[in-house]
Design an enzyme around this catalytic site. Structure first.
Site, short mmCIF file in Angstrom:
data_model
loop_
_atom_site.label_atom_id
_atom_site.label_comp_id
_atom_site.label_asym_id
_atom_site.label_seq_id
_atom_site.Cartn_x
_atom_site.Cartn_y
_atom_site.Cartn_z
N THR A 40 0.83 -1.21 0.00
CA THR A 40 0.00 0.00 0.00
C THR A 40 0.86 1.26 0.00
O THR A 40 0.49 2.27 -0.59
CB THR A 40 -0.94 -0.01 1.21
OG1 THR A 40 -1.80 -1.15 1.13
CG2 THR A 40 -1.80 1.25 1.26
N HIS A 73 1.59 1.93 -3.46
CA HIS A 73 0.38 2.47 -4.11
C HIS A 73 0.20 3.94 -3.76
O HIS A 73 -0.17 4.76 -4.61
CB HIS A 73 -0.85 1.68 -3.68
CG HIS A 73 -0.99 0.34 -4.33
ND1 HIS A 73 -1.04 0.17 -5.69
CD2 HIS A 73 -1.12 -0.91 -3.80
CE1 HIS A 73 -1.18 -1.11 -5.98
NE2 HIS A 73 -1.23 -1.79 -4.84
N HIS A 98 2.22 2.57 8.17
CA HIS A 98 1.06 2.18 8.97
C HIS A 98 1.25 0.83 9.66
O HIS A 98 0.37 0.38 10.37
CB HIS A 98 -0.21 2.14 8.11
CG HIS A 98 -0.12 1.22 6.93
ND1 HIS A 98 0.45 1.58 5.73
CD2 HIS A 98 -0.54 -0.05 6.77
CE1 HIS A 98 0.38 0.58 4.88
NE2 HIS A 98 -0.21 -0.43 5.50
#
Length: 330
Positions: free
Chosen positions: A39, A42, A58
């Site tokens: 992610t 991304h 995260h």
């Protein structure tokens, strides 16, 4: 302190920023380890929504250094961070669907995250870990929590056949959860190194192609867990699923990507195609499983990176065979 901050599409910078100060109900964590997730790439490419400028990261854990008023966790406590901060008052939250909260501000996406020396998070999102846990292991709690939600949706039963598509960190965690549920597990990945790793983590079978998987299980799998986030694997999943089985999509594709699916086949064989998003109420379970050693994460660490090295890693494609790169900011 240093932080790796996203300013826009393909604009990631290592910068000096002020150290955070905790307010009421908040804690500051000295980051020990933060995982680079697909992610994050991304986000760098603008394929996943974010609110720049923002410090990425995260999947992280660390040691509490300072606390705000009303916090019971003591400085010195090792914690993992649940990055999601739902509003708890919208219709989705009130239904218990906190992962679907439209007001969610995920740490490392909508607010500053763990690719930094220090991170500020709500104390309610800090989950205590054992003091003797290897510091890099705490960074796996978030991906395991997301995988747990997907496997909860798969609802595996002992003796069923579970096919994992994709040998990355999510796939290898899903494999271990499938085996823990008593299912027979197969890993589908073209990487020979990841096949060997899957076998060492309990896979009953490995396959390099969908055709090889069907040679091993001609009737298909009761549950197919798509963890690669690739058009080809999603499109191949129905043919690998047994009649009456289910597919769970855990992999993340770029926003706007389309795949080709034959609805008649799903209808006629009553195959469920489910999706799994984030980690609703699973982060504590994940922390407990890692703390107890129920899930092995040490074999999933491919390399350790500094913040400058992380900038280069996120800005490029992951090298072949990589499972998880861990950023160590200190």
């Amino acid at each position: 302190m240093q932080a790796l901050r996203l300013h826009g599409n393909r604009d990631l910078r290592l910068e000096e920023v002020s150290e955070p100060i905790p307010g009421p109900g908040e804690v500051v964590i000295r980051i020990e380890a933060a995982g680079i997730c697909g992610t994050d790439r991304h986000l760098f490419l603008g394929e996943f929504p974010s609110t720049p400028p923002v410090t990425l990261g995260h999947e992280f854990s660390g040691i509490i250094t300072t606390t705000g008023a009303g916090v019971t966790l003591a400085p010195g406590t090792r914690v993992t961070c649940d990055p999601n901060i739902p509003c708890l008052s919208c219709p989705q939250c009130l239904r218990g669907r906190i992962n679907l909260c439209p007001n969610n501000r995920p740490t490392g996406v909508g607010r500053d995250g763990g690719f930094a020396s220090l991170a500020l998070i709500p104390a309610r999102n800090a989950i205590a870990l054992p003091a003797d846990l290897p510091p890099h292991h705490g960074a796996f709690c978030e991906p395991l929590a997301c995988t747990l939600h997907g496997m909860d949706r798969a609802a595996l039963r002992a003796g069923e056949r579970c096919l994992i598509m994709g040998g990355g960190v999510i796939g290898l965690l899903a494999l271990q959860l499938a085996r823990a549920a008593g299912a027979e597990g197969m890993m589908l990945t073209r990487s020979l190194a990841k096949q060997d790793l899957a076998l060492s983590l309990g896979a009953d079978h490995v396959a390099a192609t969908p055709e090889q998987a069907l040679q091993i299980w001609p009737q298909g799998a009761d549950a197919v867990i798509e963890c690669a986030g690739v058009v080809d694997t999603i499109e191949a999943a129905p043919a690998l699923t047994a009649t009456g089985g289910r597919i769970v999509i855990l992999g993340v594709l770029a926003k706007g990507t389309r795949v080709s699916i034959e609805p008649f086949d799903l209808l006629f064989r009553e195959i469920q195609m489910l999706h799994s998003f984030l980690n609703p109420f699973t982060h504590v379970r994940a922390a407990q499983m890692i703390a107890s050693g129920t899930i092995a994460v040490a074999p999933l660490i491919t390399r350790l990176l500094t913040l400058p090295e992380a900038l280069a890693a996120i800005s490029s494609t992951a090298p072949a065979g990589e499972v998880r790169a861990i950023v160590v900011p200190q």
